[in-house]
Write an enzyme that holds these catalytic residues in place. Structure first.
Site, short mmCIF file in Angstrom:
data_model
loop_
_atom_site.label_atom_id
_atom_site.label_comp_id
_atom_site.label_asym_id
_atom_site.label_seq_id
_atom_site.Cartn_x
_atom_site.Cartn_y
_atom_site.Cartn_z
N HIS A 127 0.87 -1.18 0.00
CA HIS A 127 0.00 0.00 0.00
C HIS A 127 0.91 1.24 0.00
O HIS A 127 1.99 1.20 0.58
CB HIS A 127 -0.84 -0.05 1.28
N ASP A 205 2.85 -4.10 8.39
CA ASP A 205 1.63 -3.33 8.14
C ASP A 205 0.46 -4.32 8.24
O ASP A 205 0.21 -5.09 7.31
CB ASP A 205 1.72 -2.70 6.74
N GLN A 208 -4.83 -4.88 7.16
CA GLN A 208 -5.86 -5.79 6.63
C GLN A 208 -5.85 -7.13 7.36
O GLN A 208 -6.60 -8.03 7.00
CB GLN A 208 -5.64 -6.03 5.12
N LYS A 231 -10.86 0.24 10.24
CA LYS A 231 -11.11 -0.97 9.45
C LYS A 231 -11.61 -2.12 10.31
O LYS A 231 -11.82 -3.23 9.83
CB LYS A 231 -9.82 -1.40 8.74
N CYS A 378 -4.64 2.36 -3.70
CA CYS A 378 -3.38 2.81 -3.09
C CYS A 378 -2.24 1.81 -3.30
O CYS A 378 -1.38 1.64 -2.43
CB CYS A 378 -3.54 3.10 -1.60
N1 PMP Z 1 -1.88 -0.49 4.64
C1 PMP Z 1 -2.84 -1.25 4.10
C2 PMP Z 1 -2.52 -2.67 3.69
C3 PMP Z 1 -4.12 -0.74 3.93
O1 PMP Z 1 -5.07 -1.50 3.38
C4 PMP Z 1 -4.39 0.58 4.34
C5 PMP Z 1 -5.78 1.18 4.20
N2 PMP Z 1 -6.33 1.10 2.91
C6 PMP Z 1 -3.36 1.33 4.90
C7 PMP Z 1 -2.12 0.76 5.03
C8 PMP Z 1 -3.55 2.73 5.35
O2 PMP Z 1 -4.48 2.86 6.35
P1 PMP Z 1 -4.96 4.30 6.80
O3 PMP Z 1 -5.43 5.01 5.57
O4 PMP Z 1 -6.05 4.03 7.76
O5 PMP Z 1 -3.78 4.97 7.40
#
Ligand code: PMP
Length: 429
Positions: A127, A205, A208, A231, A378
């Site tokens: 991401h 990270d 998910q 999430k 993203c």
């Molecule tokens: N890492 C992953 C794997 C994600 O799916 C996301 C959220 N789409 C993020 C980081 C970033 O999360 P946030 O926008 O809540 O900071």
């Protein structure tokens, strides 16, 4: 079609009663972007503002004490949820993105742990939140950013290639636990062990992963792990950085300065607060943290805990995967569900339909009250350089979904594709 899979007994999510423009129930299949919120969380949030609101850690008065207690209680809940050894290893941030940036700046830049020629290893499937901060820090420090490729068969990280990239120069490995596009579950414990062999630190990270399965930071052994409250049934505005005490305390210097994070301030210098406050400058998202704690209680108590949720989502995820893969014209990205590689997928499918633009598809499905996401999620480098597409459509599940939602989705998908001039045909069994 398989048998019926009911949603978990999830109680009340007021937003799931919302209707689309034709008065039909909205089918929400975008939980990987953000989850919906149960009444317990909504009430915890409004309850905090109704009964306990005051600033934390500063006041001698009753409300300030109550607010501080509620805020610190939430920290204890997060620590237990992730099996951190101590609650002081839990830093509240705005989201996972801020948590990753905190490590990048506080450890990489401010404490001087990254120097010219040092290597940071991420993967091609990260991401942007776990890519861009490292690009920025690499540029500042002269460190080199390297990318673990995907294994062409498993569609997960190529572990042999990863091993070959490691050397004494490797200072940090930062990878996702669960891919937000490819839907894989990575063996992050193994990655951590391999990285530690050369003395590199590991950031996971787990955005998910934490909402969907038991996550144990001590078992993984990583130096840091990040997640976002929104999430996992919690509110927006609250995220978490887990860090090992020794690393947070001795190897990271604060990069945001201000109130809350200090011990003593003089006109020309300051000393800093103990953990975790050293990394929580300014008034935190108090109400959001308290409601995040309520979300954890909800997952543990109302839904039967993460093992139970994981088992349910595994069953429903399989149904989603099979429902989509029955169509010849659909490509689902990531590892095949059925494989003999010991790989697990989550309840998330990023896909494309031959000849159809994913955003057209999402727009058509929206007309039918089906909420899915389209775009690069993203993960632009993954789409552009590896999958060789501009974007994909993505359906993602959570505790309130059922097989009826997936049937509504695939039924609408057949119609949407037809309306866009294509056709979906069933693969021979
Ligand atoms: N890492 C992953 C794997 C994600 O799916 C996301 C959220 N789409 C993020 C980081 C970033 O999360 P946030 O926008 O809540 O900071």
């Amino acid at each position: 079609k398989g048998g019926e899979i009911s949603a978990l007994d999830f109680g009340s999510f007021p937003i799931l009663e919302e209707k689309d423009h034709e008065g039909k129930r909205i089918v929400y299949l975008d939980s990987a972007a953000t989850s919906q919120k149960p009444m317990q969380v909504i009430e915890a949030l409004s309850g905090f503002y109704k009964h306990d609101n005051a600033n934390v850690h500063r006041g001698a008065h009753l409300l300030s004490q109550r607010a501080t207690e509620a805020f610190e209680n939430a920290r204890v809940k997060v620590a237990r949820f992730l099996n951190a050894e101590k609650e002081t290893e839990i830093v509240f941030t705005r989201n996972a993105t801020e948590a990753i940036n905190t490590v990048a700046y506080a450890w990489g830049l401010m404490a001087g742990n990254l120097k010219t020629g040092d290597e940071i290893i991420v993967s091609v499937a990260e991401h942007h939140a776990n890519l861009v901060p490292w690009q920025l820090i690499a540029k500042r420090t002269g460190a080199v950013l390297r990318h673990i490729p995907l294994d062409s068969v498993s569609q997960t990280l190529d572990i042999e290639a990863f091993r070959k990239m490691l050397s004494g120069k490797t200072k940090l490995v930062a990878v996702a636990y669960v891919g937000n596009v490819l839907g894989y579950v990575q063996d992050v414990k193994r990655i951590t062990e391999i990285a530690h062999e050369v003395g590199a630190y590991v950031l996971i990270d787990a955005c998910q992963a934490v909402p969907h399965m038991p996550v144990d930071v001590q078992d993984i052994g990583c130096e840091w792990l990040v997640a976002s409250g929104h999430k996992m049934c919690g509110p927006t505005g609250i995220g978490v950085l887990f860090g090992k005490e020794r690393v947070l305390k001795k190897e990271m210097a604060p990069f945001l300065g201000g109130g809350e994070m200090i011990a003593e301030v003089f006109l020309d210098h300051s000393t800093f607060a103990d953990l975790p406050h050293k990394f929580e400058a300014g008034t935190p998202s108090i109400g959001d943290a308290v409601a995040f704690g309520a979300a954890i209680d909800y997952l543990n108590e109302n839904l039967g805990g993460m093992k139970h949720i994981h088992t349910f989502e595994h069953q429903l995820g399989l149904y989603l995967y099979e429902s989509l893969s029955q169509f010849r014209e659909v490509t689902i990205y990531g590892p095949p569900w059925h494989n003999d590689l010991g790989l697990e997928r989550v309840g998330l499918c990023a896909f494309n339909v031959r000849g159809i633009h994913p955003s057209d598809l999402a727009t058509m499905l929206d007309l039918d009250g089906i909420a899915i996401r389209s775009g690069h999620h993203c993960a632009q480098p993954l789409h552009r350089d590896i999958l060789k597409v501009n974007g994909s459509a993505r359906a993602s599940l959570y505790v309130y979904n059922s097989s009826a939602d997936i049937d509504a989705f695939t039924g609408a998908l057949v119609e949407a594709v037809a309306a866009l001039g294509g056709e979906l045909t069933i693969r021979p069994a």
